[in-house]
Write a protein that holds these residues in place. Structure first.
Motif, mmCIF file in Angstrom:
data_model
loop_
_atom_site.group_PDB
_atom_site.id
_atom_site.type_symbol
_atom_site.label_atom_id
_atom_site.label_comp_id
_atom_site.label_asym_id
_atom_site.label_seq_id
_atom_site.Cartn_x
_atom_site.Cartn_y
_atom_site.Cartn_z
ATOM 1 N N ASN A 163 44.715 -6.549 -18.694
ATOM 2 C CA ASN A 163 46.083 -6.124 -18.961
ATOM 3 C C ASN A 163 46.113 -4.731 -19.574
ATOM 4 O O ASN A 163 45.176 -4.297 -20.230
ATOM 5 N N ARG A 164 47.255 -4.047 -19.332
ATOM 6 C CA ARG A 164 47.494 -2.692 -19.829
ATOM 7 C C ARG A 164 46.427 -1.712 -19.331
ATOM 8 O O ARG A 164 45.994 -0.811 -20.047
ATOM 9 N N VAL A 165 46.020 -1.889 -18.088
ATOM 10 C CA VAL A 165 45.000 -1.026 -17.493
ATOM 11 C C VAL A 165 45.590 0.358 -17.229
ATOM 12 O O VAL A 165 46.670 0.474 -16.631
ATOM 13 N N THR A 166 44.894 1.390 -17.662
ATOM 14 C CA THR A 166 45.335 2.771 -17.435
ATOM 15 C C THR A 166 44.494 3.464 -16.375
ATOM 16 O O THR A 166 44.863 4.544 -15.903
ATOM 17 N N TYR A 167 43.366 2.878 -15.991
ATOM 18 C CA TYR A 167 42.493 3.466 -14.967
ATOM 19 C C TYR A 167 43.102 3.232 -13.591
ATOM 20 O O TYR A 167 43.533 2.121 -13.266
ATOM 21 N N ALA A 168 43.185 4.277 -12.775
ATOM 22 C CA ALA A 168 43.909 4.194 -11.503
ATOM 23 C C ALA A 168 43.050 3.712 -10.340
ATOM 24 O O ALA A 168 43.580 3.311 -9.309
ATOM 25 N N VAL A 181 44.640 -7.435 -12.111
ATOM 26 C CA VAL A 181 44.764 -6.219 -12.901
ATOM 27 C C VAL A 181 46.240 -5.903 -13.062
ATOM 28 O O VAL A 181 46.953 -5.719 -12.069
ATOM 29 N N PRO A 183 48.533 -3.086 -14.557
ATOM 30 C CA PRO A 183 48.493 -1.745 -15.146
ATOM 31 C C PRO A 183 49.504 -1.578 -16.272
ATOM 32 O O PRO A 183 50.474 -2.334 -16.376
ATOM 33 N N GLU A 184 49.260 -0.611 -17.105
ATOM 34 C CA GLU A 184 50.222 -0.275 -18.157
ATOM 35 C C GLU A 184 51.535 0.144 -17.506
ATOM 36 O O GLU A 184 51.553 0.907 -16.551
ATOM 37 N N HIS A 185 52.636 -0.383 -18.016
ATOM 38 C CA HIS A 185 53.962 -0.035 -17.504
ATOM 39 C C HIS A 185 54.629 0.854 -18.540
ATOM 40 O O HIS A 185 54.796 0.442 -19.695
ATOM 41 N N HIS A 330 51.928 -7.986 -9.785
ATOM 42 C CA HIS A 330 50.477 -7.783 -9.900
ATOM 43 C C HIS A 330 49.672 -9.071 -10.013
ATOM 44 O O HIS A 330 48.443 -9.016 -10.047
#
Length: 682
Positions: A163-168, A181, A183-185, A330
């Motif tokens: 959770n809160r993944v910032t890697y693209a 996964v 991503p950070e919103h 997601h």
């Protein structure tokens, strides 16, 4: 009882998002759900995660967990058993129990407490791994390590969530269970103006409480001259300015009023408040933008705001809708639901029905046009529809007016397209097509251009041309106008004898289908049979097992009167045309829906007492029944939903609520999923 254990791994894992998403998923399958956090985050009533779930869902069981202080006083060897007893108490009498994990730091020296407790409860685990700021390899390693830890304690792992993944980029995790996964919103990570006010001890000087729910997407500090400040001002930024800088305040609100850069709000430091002459201007420039006064100086206020993160709270429905849409986008909720192996506890409650609508709509999104773009209810509904990912939306109306009303309401409609039928270049093209469709009526091009200024006709032409997949209207337009546009432009589907309509009546413990609620005033026996069969098909399409009751004031084989005879003939026609469809008629309403009455009036009937599709003999009685559900029974009524058109067009009651508009759009999307022509932009 089926238990699901949500465990957070690492600091700031963002479990609230996953807990909310899982509760939404559970509510699709069962009615009685319990919630428990074994070790409370703080004092009673101060657990934001629990309060969030209890405010949104009908939580059938709940028990506040012991405090951290209480947990540390229990002997180590007895702690897990004591916690498990409390959890089981919360879930008594419920079909499902959502356990909100303790966290790695709940009890000093017990970092694996969640795994131990989940194993004791024999509760499958959904593990939420904090992945903010990590590169791909570290995220993958964190997922593998967390899975190994739970497996080592003998837990069944349902799914792993980073959770809160910032890697693209892609994440090379190799796990024996499903993993997702999220991503950070930016809007979930963003604090609200209200949270910023709380952090800086600010009070509201101008604006209303709604403005405090705006997302803060950045900060601009107003110490520079006005031209430089305006260059730095960005959409959604919170302006923090010395309290005596009236020029900065006026400039910020003027930018918001002009639409060049609308700030989330303005914080005036040093406890200053605008003087009366300045407030007289600001209140007119942008009354919807909150202006606050905070005691600290600007430097101290900036320090207080540093690191402030967003929180999903019960008082912020927009953030809740954003969170649910983000989770659904997601996480493969269908696969996860299958792994939960929940047995539905019978029937379809209104909450299950409406939740399933939004999930089905979001699974294959379609584009819906809403002609009443200036109506506040429609604007609020469009905001939620986009946040939840239910549909893409086009609003019709004068662009500046629509955007202005959205700004006043504090709505974020940047993803919504707005078209003005009067000025749109499509009007000429549509006028030519409309003229051809109405050629048998000798409609001139000039007359066609005039007709296309009506947003309902313009929206119907967009639908007919395949630019959108469906239309929902009626909040401010009469049903007659909706039907006229649909009949003239969309027309009847091949093989359909006549268009009719149904309403979904959402009563406390069941959902019934009422037909016909909008189209036919006094249907004859043949038309009544068509309505019954079409309504049964609609019911089945939306997950309601069809058992049809043909209603009449005079019932049974010996019921007398012209209307009863008409209903009797219609019932026989249904049995002939749809031999596998359970149908009973003529029958009284009470005998159709109440098993006790049915046992006396219609013993042995396969439909009586269990009817799900109620076909009324005329429009007046159908409309009266819908009104009674809305006003007397306190139920939700969705519709009229039109059936038998080439493409979906649905009506709204003039007093439609935001909730009814959202659900009608979801139904329209599901209708459109059955077959579309194309989707083009203009």
């Amino acid at each position: 009882m089926r238990s699901i254990y949500v465990a957070g791994v690492g600091p700031k894992a963002g479990r609230d998002l996953v807990e909310l998403g899982l509760m939404e998923l559970l509510s699709h399958r069962v009615e009685r759900i319990a919630v428990c956090r074994p070790i409370a985050c703080a004092g009673d009533g101060d657990d934001h995660g629990v309060e969030l779930l209890r405010s949104r869902y009908l939580v059938a069981g709940y028990a506040r967990g012991m405090t951290r202080e209480e947990a540390t006083e229990i002997p180590e060897e007895k702690l897990v058993a004591r916690l498990a007893d409390g959890v089981r108490t919360a879930g008594e009498g419920c079909a499902a129990l959502l356990v909100l994990g303790c966290g790695e730091r709940a009890v000093p020296g017990r970092p694996d407490l969640d795994a131990e407790l989940a194993a004791e409860l024999d509760a499958p685990v959904v593990a939420v791994v904090a992945a903010g700021g990590m590169r791909a390899e570290k995220v993958a390693a964190a997922l593998r390590d967390a899975h190994a830890s739970f497996a080592r304690h003998g837990c069944q792992v349902l799914a792993m969530i980073a959770n809160r993944v910032t890697y693209a980029g892609s994440i090379p995790a190799d796990l024996p269970v499903p993993w997702y996964v999220i991503p950070e919103h930016p809007r979930l990570a963003a604090p609200t103006v209200g949270q910023a006010a709380e952090a800086t001890r600010a009070t509201l000087v101008q604006g209303n409480a709604e403005g405090l729910l705006r997302d803060v997407l950045g900060y601009v500090f107003g110490g520079a001259s006005l031209p430089i400040f305006l260059n730095d001002l960005r959409e959604g930024a919170l302006v923090v300015s010395p309290g005596d800088r009236a020029d900065v305040l006026l400039g910020a609100l003027a930018a918001g009023a002009a639409g060049t850069a609308r700030p989330a709000g303005v914080v005036l430091t040093l406890g200053e408040k605008p003087p009366p002459n300045v407030r007289g201007l600001t209140a007119r420039l942008a009354p919807e933008i909150p202006v606050l006064s905070a005691p600290p100086d600007s430097f101290t206020a900036a320090a207080m705001l540093s690191g402030l993160r967003g929180r999903i709270t019960p008082d912020n429905p927009r953030k809740v809708e954003t969170a649910l849409g983000h989770f659904t986008a997601h996480v493969d909720t269908s696969a996860l639901a299958a792994r939960m192996d929940l047995v539905p506890d019978g029937g379809v409650t209104p909450q299950m029905f409406t939740h399933r609508l939004t999930v089905r709509a979001a699974a294959v999104r379609r584009h819906i046009v809403l002609p009443e773009g200036s109506d506040e209810r429609v604007l609020a509904a469009a905001d939620t529809i986009v946040r939840r990912g239910i549909a893409e939306v086009t609003l019709l109306g004068q662009k500046e007016e629509v955007r202005r009303r959205a700004r006043v309401l504090g709505l974020d409609l940047h993803a919504v397209r707005v078209i003005d039928p009067v000025t749109s270049p499509l009007r000429e093209t549509f006028a030519e097509t409309y003229g051809m469709l109405r050629d048998h009526k000798s409609v001139s091009h000039r007359r066609a251009r005039d007709v296309l200024t009506d947003p309902v006709f313009f929206g119907a032409m967009m639908t007919q041309a395949g630019m959108v997949h469906g239309m929902v209207t009626g909040a401010t337009h009469p049903t007659a106008g909706t039907l006229t546009a649909a009949f003239q432009i969309i027309r009847t589907a091949p093989g359909t004898r006549a268009v009719s309509s149904v309403c979904f009546a959402c009563l406390p413990h069941q959902v019934l289908v009422y037909g016909d609620c909008a189209v036919h005033d006094e249907p004859d026996d043949a038309r009544l049979a068509e309505i019954a069969i079409a309504s049964a098909v609609t019911a089945e399409r939306f997950g309601i097992e069809a058992r049809v009751a043909m209603l009449s004031y005079s019932a049974g084989p010996y019921g007398a009167g012209a209307d009863a005879d008409k209903v009797r003939r219609a019932t026989e026609m249904v049995r002939t045309r749809a031999p596998g469809l359970p149908v009973e008629g003529p029958i009284h309403f009470d005998a159709a829906v109440d098993e006790r009455v049915a046992a006396v009036k219609s013993p042995g009937s396969a439909v009586a007492g269990r009817a799900t599709v109620l076909v009324f003999p005329d429009l007046d009685s159908a409309e009266s029944a819908c009104t009674a559900v809305r006003r007397s029974a306190g139920g939700l009524v969705i519709g009229p939903i039109l059936q038998g058109l080439r493409q979906p067009v649905n009506d709204l009651p003039r007093n439609a609520t935001v909730e009814e508009i959202i659900h009608t759009v979801a139904i329209t999307v599901i209708q459109a999923q059955g077959g579309i022509r194309r989707n083009t932009d203009q």
